[in-house]
Design a protein around this motif. Structure first.
Motif, PDB file in Angstrom:
ATOM      1  N   VAL A 174       4.395  -9.858 -21.497  1.00 34.52           N
ATOM      2  CA  VAL A 174       3.917 -10.619 -22.652  1.00 34.52           C
ATOM      3  C   VAL A 174       4.938 -11.698 -22.993  1.00 34.52           C
ATOM      4  O   VAL A 174       6.063 -11.413 -23.401  1.00 34.52           O
ATOM      5  CB  VAL A 174       3.678  -9.698 -23.864  1.00 34.52           C
ATOM      6  CG1 VAL A 174       3.156 -10.512 -25.050  1.00 34.52           C
ATOM      7  CG2 VAL A 174       2.686  -8.595 -23.500  1.00 34.52           C
ATOM      8  N   THR A 175       4.540 -12.940 -22.825  1.00 30.78           N
ATOM      9  CA  THR A 175       5.421 -14.069 -23.068  1.00 30.78           C
ATOM     10  C   THR A 175       4.951 -14.832 -24.301  1.00 30.78           C
ATOM     11  O   THR A 175       4.228 -14.293 -25.135  1.00 30.78           O
ATOM     12  CB  THR A 175       5.492 -14.977 -21.823  1.00 30.78           C
ATOM     13  OG1 THR A 175       6.451 -16.003 -22.028  1.00 30.78           O
ATOM     14  CG2 THR A 175       4.149 -15.585 -21.510  1.00 30.78           C
ATOM     15  N   SER A 176       5.332 -16.089 -24.418  1.00 24.59           N
ATOM     16  CA  SER A 176       4.986 -16.873 -25.606  1.00 24.59           C
ATOM     17  C   SER A 176       4.929 -18.353 -25.255  1.00 24.59           C
ATOM     18  O   SER A 176       5.638 -18.829 -24.358  1.00 24.59           O
ATOM     19  CB  SER A 176       6.028 -16.643 -26.698  1.00 24.59           C
ATOM     20  OG  SER A 176       5.928 -17.611 -27.724  1.00 24.59           O
ATOM     21  N   PHE A 177       4.086 -19.064 -25.991  1.00 23.59           N
ATOM     22  CA  PHE A 177       4.005 -20.523 -25.857  1.00 23.59           C
ATOM     23  C   PHE A 177       5.341 -21.190 -26.147  1.00 23.59           C
ATOM     24  O   PHE A 177       5.586 -22.328 -25.742  1.00 23.59           O
ATOM     25  CB  PHE A 177       2.952 -21.080 -26.821  1.00 23.59           C
ATOM     26  CG  PHE A 177       3.189 -20.709 -28.255  1.00 23.59           C
ATOM     27  CD1 PHE A 177       4.013 -21.480 -29.061  1.00 23.59           C
ATOM     28  CD2 PHE A 177       2.612 -19.572 -28.798  1.00 23.59           C
ATOM     29  CE1 PHE A 177       4.266 -21.127 -30.381  1.00 23.59           C
ATOM     30  CE2 PHE A 177       2.837 -19.219 -30.118  1.00 23.59           C
ATOM     31  CZ  PHE A 177       3.673 -19.992 -30.909  1.00 23.59           C
ATOM     32  N   THR A 178       6.256 -20.505 -26.835  1.00 21.19           N
ATOM     33  CA  THR A 178       7.561 -21.080 -27.180  1.00 21.19           C
ATOM     34  C   THR A 178       8.388 -21.420 -25.946  1.00 21.19           C
ATOM     35  O   THR A 178       9.322 -22.215 -26.035  1.00 21.19           O
ATOM     36  CB  THR A 178       8.365 -20.141 -28.086  1.00 21.19           C
ATOM     37  OG1 THR A 178       8.555 -18.887 -27.412  1.00 21.19           O
ATOM     38  CG2 THR A 178       7.636 -19.881 -29.398  1.00 21.19           C
ATOM     39  N   HIS A 179       8.046 -20.845 -24.794  1.00 23.48           N
ATOM     40  CA  HIS A 179       8.799 -21.165 -23.575  1.00 23.48           C
ATOM     41  C   HIS A 179       8.662 -22.641 -23.218  1.00 23.48           C
ATOM     42  O   HIS A 179       9.510 -23.199 -22.515  1.00 23.48           O
ATOM     43  CB  HIS A 179       8.314 -20.298 -22.408  1.00 23.48           C
ATOM     44  CG  HIS A 179       7.070 -20.822 -21.740  1.00 23.48           C
ATOM     45  ND1 HIS A 179       5.791 -20.538 -22.196  1.00 23.48           N
ATOM     46  CD2 HIS A 179       6.892 -21.632 -20.659  1.00 23.48           C
ATOM     47  CE1 HIS A 179       4.911 -21.143 -21.431  1.00 23.48           C
ATOM     48  NE2 HIS A 179       5.540 -21.810 -20.480  1.00 23.48           N
ATOM     49  N   ARG A 180       7.604 -23.293 -23.717  1.00 21.56           N
ATOM     50  CA  ARG A 180       7.382 -24.710 -23.422  1.00 21.56           C
ATOM     51  C   ARG A 180       8.439 -25.605 -24.070  1.00 21.56           C
ATOM     52  O   ARG A 180       8.606 -26.760 -23.665  1.00 21.56           O
ATOM     53  CB  ARG A 180       5.989 -25.132 -23.899  1.00 21.56           C
ATOM     54  CG  ARG A 180       4.843 -24.449 -23.179  1.00 21.56           C
ATOM     55  CD  ARG A 180       3.503 -25.028 -23.595  1.00 21.56           C
ATOM     56  NE  ARG A 180       2.387 -24.305 -23.012  1.00 21.56           N
ATOM     57  CZ  ARG A 180       1.918 -24.506 -21.780  1.00 21.56           C
ATOM     58  NH1 ARG A 180       2.484 -25.422 -21.007  1.00 21.56           N
ATOM     59  NH2 ARG A 180       0.898 -23.813 -21.317  1.00 21.56           N
ATOM     60  N   ALA A 181       9.135 -25.092 -25.071  1.00 20.49           N
ATOM     61  CA  ALA A 181      10.163 -25.883 -25.749  1.00 20.49           C
ATOM     62  C   ALA A 181      11.426 -26.032 -24.907  1.00 20.49           C
ATOM     63  O   ALA A 181      12.293 -26.852 -25.219  1.00 20.49           O
ATOM     64  CB  ALA A 181      10.504 -25.252 -27.098  1.00 20.49           C
ATOM     65  N   VAL A 182      11.539 -25.252 -23.838  1.00 21.18           N
ATOM     66  CA  VAL A 182      12.718 -25.299 -22.973  1.00 21.18           C
ATOM     67  C   VAL A 182      12.518 -26.364 -21.903  1.00 21.18           C
ATOM     68  O   VAL A 182      11.577 -26.289 -21.112  1.00 21.18           O
ATOM     69  CB  VAL A 182      12.982 -23.933 -22.306  1.00 21.18           C
ATOM     70  CG1 VAL A 182      14.266 -23.998 -21.469  1.00 21.18           C
ATOM     71  CG2 VAL A 182      13.072 -22.826 -23.344  1.00 21.18           C
ATOM     72  N   THR A 183      13.401 -27.341 -21.865  1.00 18.97           N
ATOM     73  CA  THR A 183      13.314 -28.403 -20.853  1.00 18.97           C
ATOM     74  C   THR A 183      14.366 -28.243 -19.757  1.00 18.97           C
ATOM     75  O   THR A 183      14.257 -28.833 -18.692  1.00 18.97           O
ATOM     76  CB  THR A 183      13.490 -29.786 -21.511  1.00 18.97           C
ATOM     77  OG1 THR A 183      14.730 -29.811 -22.236  1.00 18.97           O
ATOM     78  CG2 THR A 183      12.341 -30.065 -22.472  1.00 18.97           C
ATOM     79  N   ASP A 184      15.389 -27.438 -20.051  1.00 15.62           N
ATOM     80  CA  ASP A 184      16.447 -27.189 -19.068  1.00 15.62           C
ATOM     81  C   ASP A 184      17.075 -25.853 -19.411  1.00 15.62           C
ATOM     82  O   ASP A 184      17.237 -25.524 -20.595  1.00 15.62           O
ATOM     83  CB  ASP A 184      17.495 -28.290 -19.086  1.00 15.62           C
ATOM     84  CG  ASP A 184      18.504 -28.146 -17.950  1.00 15.62           C
ATOM     85  OD1 ASP A 184      18.119 -27.610 -16.887  1.00 15.62           O
ATOM     86  OD2 ASP A 184      19.669 -28.543 -18.136  1.00 15.62           O
ATOM     87  N   VAL A 185      17.426 -25.075 -18.399  1.00 13.84           N
ATOM     88  CA  VAL A 185      17.976 -23.744 -18.666  1.00 13.84           C
ATOM     89  C   VAL A 185      18.932 -23.352 -17.545  1.00 13.84           C
ATOM     90  O   VAL A 185      18.739 -23.725 -16.387  1.00 13.84           O
ATOM     91  CB  VAL A 185      16.837 -22.703 -18.795  1.00 13.84           C
ATOM     92  CG1 VAL A 185      16.106 -22.516 -17.478  1.00 13.84           C
ATOM     93  CG2 VAL A 185      17.367 -21.358 -19.305  1.00 13.84           C
ATOM     94  N   GLN A 186      19.955 -22.612 -17.911  1.00 13.20           N
ATOM     95  CA  GLN A 186      20.896 -22.056 -16.944  1.00 13.20           C
ATOM     96  C   GLN A 186      20.542 -20.592 -16.700  1.00 13.20           C
ATOM     97  O   GLN A 186      20.033 -19.914 -17.587  1.00 13.20           O
ATOM     98  CB  GLN A 186      22.328 -22.149 -17.478  1.00 13.20           C
ATOM     99  CG  GLN A 186      22.783 -23.567 -17.773  1.00 13.20           C
ATOM    100  CD  GLN A 186      22.806 -24.450 -16.544  1.00 13.20           C
ATOM    101  OE1 GLN A 186      23.249 -24.039 -15.478  1.00 13.20           O
ATOM    102  NE2 GLN A 186      22.304 -25.667 -16.686  1.00 13.20           N
ATOM    103  N   VAL A 187      20.803 -20.116 -15.488  1.00 15.99           N
ATOM    104  CA  VAL A 187      20.527 -18.711 -15.189  1.00 15.99           C
ATOM    105  C   VAL A 187      21.787 -18.014 -14.670  1.00 15.99           C
ATOM    106  O   VAL A 187      21.715 -17.080 -13.880  1.00 15.99           O
ATOM    107  CB  VAL A 187      19.368 -18.566 -14.179  1.00 15.99           C
ATOM    108  CG1 VAL A 187      18.043 -18.947 -14.819  1.00 15.99           C
ATOM    109  CG2 VAL A 187      19.615 -19.386 -12.921  1.00 15.99           C
TER     110      VAL A 187
END
Length: 387
Positions: free
Chosen positions: A221-234
């Motif tokens: 179960v995820t969320s539409f809020t993931h769309r706010a991320v434009t760049d991410v480190q792992v």
């Protein structure tokens, strides 16, 4: 006393609004959910205009087209399916547990509070007296607690008249913490609960999912809020959340977005690995985005602000109650056999595309490797990484 409490509440709301994270939630999250509905509307409209069929047999991971799947009952005359629902004591988890019990599943409900677990069983039984339920007290931010749950679940299955296997896992547990907290392993509690716990639990339960006499499913179960991320480190510091714990101001909105993006990337990589191992016909992986649902997720946000947000969302007809918001989760859980790699949103079995960043296969592989490395030095150790 009432006036003093009101002044305190107003001051809390004022200082809360002064943070960048609040405006990130207010603006970027609003845009994100509106964009998801725009994608849903646009794809639905284009299909209607060209008279394309809505139901397809299969789709690649995160298909570019709008695909809608019918629900299929898991029940057979000689076999009773078992599912695990995390975060099942309130909101979407409770709604999912109830609806799946109505579909014939034996539901293992997972929650942190024994009292709430007992209340959940009572609530479901009041509405469905034929429900078959089992409660497990688990802290999804604790690796040790998750490992104990895996052993307890397996023992319960062996002691019952059920097949010692699992047909459905719903990783629903999630929190929005506005202040920093640390797990026993030293992870940020929010990212530990929302993502790392789901990763660990899924890998530990894969043998039970694989041993099912029928195909099994994993729903993250995820969320539409993931769309706010434009760049991410792992890297390990980001995935564990330790980097954020050193921040002057705790970036809670950003961490929540990251955790939801990580769930999608994890789903993508798990789907890929199952395909490589020739197990993609046995275990299917899907993602569900419920949209905006009235739950207790915002309980740490000042009441004045959360109440105002709910009123605005209700006015815009974006707010759902858990009973209807759970539809995307149930759609993913009851998707036809062979359906894997879909992002469910909007109910009615509909799927859309998540963000462009979530399509990054290289990022998904690196996230898997970083998370596995993090967990390798915990009690999870070789047991989970041996799969």
């Amino acid at each position: 006393m009432g006036l003093i409490s009101l002044v305190k509440e107003l001051l809390m709301a004022f200082f809360f609004m002064c943070s960048v994270q609040f405006w990130r939630m207010a603006l970027l999250w609003s845009f994100s959910v509106l964009f998801s509905y725009y994608r849903l509307f646009k794809a639905s409209l284009s299909q209607w205009l060209v008279f394309k069929p809505v139901i397809l047999d299969k789709c690649p991971f995160f298909s570019q087209k709008l695909v809608s799947y019918p629900r299929c009952s898991p029940f057979t005359s000689n076999f009773r399916p078992v599912c695990v629902v995390t975060g099942a004591t309130s909101g979407l988890g409770l709604a999912a547990a109830y609806k799946l019990s109505k579909e014939g599943y034996v539901v293992a409900i997972v929650g942190r509070s024994q009292q709430l677990l007992s209340e959940t069983i009572r609530k479901i039984k009041d509405s469905n007296e034929d429900a078959h339920l089992k409660a497990f007290q688990v802290d999804m931010s604790s690796i040790e607690s998750i490992i104990k749950f895996k052993m307890s679940l397996r023992q319960w299955l062996l002691d019952s008249d059920l097949h010692c296997s699992l047909q459905l896992l719903i990783n629903n547990a999630g929190i929005l913490a506005t202040s920093p907290r640390v797990t026993a392993e030293g992870y940020d509690q929010m990212i530990g609960t929302n993502y790392i716990g789901a990763f660990a639990l899924t890998k530990l339960l894969l043998p039970l999912l694989e041993s099912s006499p029928v195909s099994s499913k994993i729903v993250n179960v995820t969320s539409f809020t993931h769309r706010a991320v434009t760049d991410v480190q792992v890297d390990e510091g980001t995935v564990s959340g330790k980097r954020f714990l050193r921040s002057i101001q705790y970036p809670y909105a950003q961490i929540y977005e990251y955790s939801k993006l990580y769930l999608i990337l994890f789903s993508k990589e798990l789907h890929r690995q199952l395909c490589l191992m020739g197990k993609s016909h046995q275990i299917f992986v899907n993602v569900a985005d419920p949209g905006v649902v009235q739950t207790n997720l915002m309980r740490e946000v000042p009441t004045i602000l959360s109440s105002l947000a709910l009123r605005v969302l209700k006015f815009l007809q974006l707010l759902q109650f858990p009973e209807s918001g759970v539809d995307s989760i149930i759609d993913a859980a009851l998707a036809p056999p062979g359906t894997s790699g879909a992002y469910y949103f909007g109910g009615k079995g509909r799927t859309i595309n998540p963000s462009a960043l979530s399509h990054n296969a290289k990022l998904a592989r690196e996230l898997w490797e970083s998370t596995s490395k993090l967990l390798s030095v915990t009690p999870f150790g070789a047991e989970g990484n041996s799969w």
